[in-house]
Scaffold this active site. Sequence first.
Site, PDB file in Angstrom:
ATOM      1  N   GLY A  12       0.792  -1.278   0.086  1.00 25.63           N
ATOM      2  CA  GLY A  12       0.123   0.059   0.023  1.00 25.63           C
ATOM      3  C   GLY A  12       0.875   1.126   0.013  1.00 25.63           C
ATOM      4  N   LYS A 204      -2.001 -16.077 -10.651  1.00 22.68           N
ATOM      5  CA  LYS A 204      -1.473 -15.900  -9.329  1.00 22.68           C
ATOM      6  C   LYS A 204      -1.850 -16.894  -8.081  1.00 22.68           C
ATOM      7  CE  LYS A 204       0.495 -12.846  -6.099  1.00 22.68           C
ATOM      8  NZ  LYS A 204       0.078 -11.698  -5.895  1.00 22.68           N
ATOM      9  N   ASN A 212       1.398 -21.605  -0.257  1.00 22.12           N
ATOM     10  CA  ASN A 212       1.113 -20.946   1.265  1.00 22.12           C
ATOM     11  C   ASN A 212       0.669 -22.078   2.392  1.00 22.12           C
ATOM     12  OD1 ASN A 212       1.346 -18.881  -0.965  1.00 22.12           O
ATOM     13  ND2 ASN A 212       0.420 -17.289   0.660  1.00 22.12           N
TER      14      ASN A 212
END
Length: 323
Positions: A12, A204, A212
Site C-alpha cells: 500500500g 497468481k 502458502n
Amino acid sequence: MKVAVVGAGAIGAYVGAALDRAGAEVHLIARGPHLAAMRQHGVRVYSPRGDFTARVHATDRPDEIGPVDYVFLGLKANSYAACGPLITPLLQEKTAVIAAQNGIPWWYFHGHGGPHDGKRIESVDPGGSVSAVLPPERAIGCVVYAATELEGPGIVRHLEGTRFSIGEPDRSVSKRCLEFSEAMQTGGLKCPVEAELRNDIWIKLLGNISFNPISALTRATMREMCLHRSTREVIEMMMAETLQVAGALGCLPDISIERRLAGAERVGDHRTSTLQDLEKGKPLELDVLLAAVVELAEITGVQVPTLRTVDAISDLLARGAAA
C-alpha cells in the site's frame, strides 16, 4: 485524483508513493510506529529501479481525509468484513475500491454472467458481511505481481516486479480503470487494464493455493518445497486440481504447472506470507486461497481430493493460530 490507501503496509505504501509521484492527492491510513515514521520522514522507497522518498499525508483517522475518488485496499482479505469504520468516511457516490488481494475475491461472480452470476461465495463473504461493507459494484479487481517488504517503519524495500493488473468484474474497460491505470503508469508502475482479469487471478492463485498452506504446515521455504520430491508432487496435484476448477468456470490461465514451479524455485529461500503470518502469530489468510476454491469445486462438481485434504489440515492449523 484523490486516493486513500487503507492498510498502507509494504504494498500500500509503495503504491501510494508511486501515485504521489504521479501528482495524485494521496492519503495513507496506517498505525503504530510505521505511521509515526511516515509522518516524520515520508515513505522511503529503496528499489533496484532507484530510491526515492514521497512526502505523503499519513493518518490513522479516515474522517480527516473525507470522500475520495479511489480507495486502494492494502488490507488482508480476512480483515475486509471489519474495515467499515476505515472505509465509510472515504466513500462518495462514485468512489471505486481497488482491492489488492490474493485469492478469490468477494466480487468474483458480480457481473460474471452465466449460471453463477451474482452468486455469493460463503468462504470469502460469510453471510454477506464483506459485501455489506464493500459493495461489489464499487470493486475494481487488482492482481499484484510486485514484491515488497517493510524493512522498517516507513521504509519500503521494493524487491522485484512493478505490475498491478486491474479490471472490472463485468469485463468492461471503464473510464475509472483507465484513469487509475494512467496515474499508476505515470508514477512508474505497470498497470494494464485486463478485461479477463479472472485469468490473472487464477495464475497468481496457482502458486498461493499450494505453496502458502504447505509452507505453513512444513515451515519450508519456496526452494525447499520445490526440491523435496514428495512435497513437489503434492503441490503439482493441487495445481492440477485448481486448473480444473478454473476451467469449469470458463477461465483458461495461460501458464503451465511446470513453468509455475520453475518460477517458484527461482525465488529461492523465500518464506511465504502465510508462513510469516504464522511465525508472527497473525491470522492466516487461507479462506480466500484454499477454502474458496474447494467451495467453487463443489459448485462446479469438480473433484479436488488433494485440495480438500490440505484445506482440512491447514484449517485446523489456522484455528489454532487464531486461538
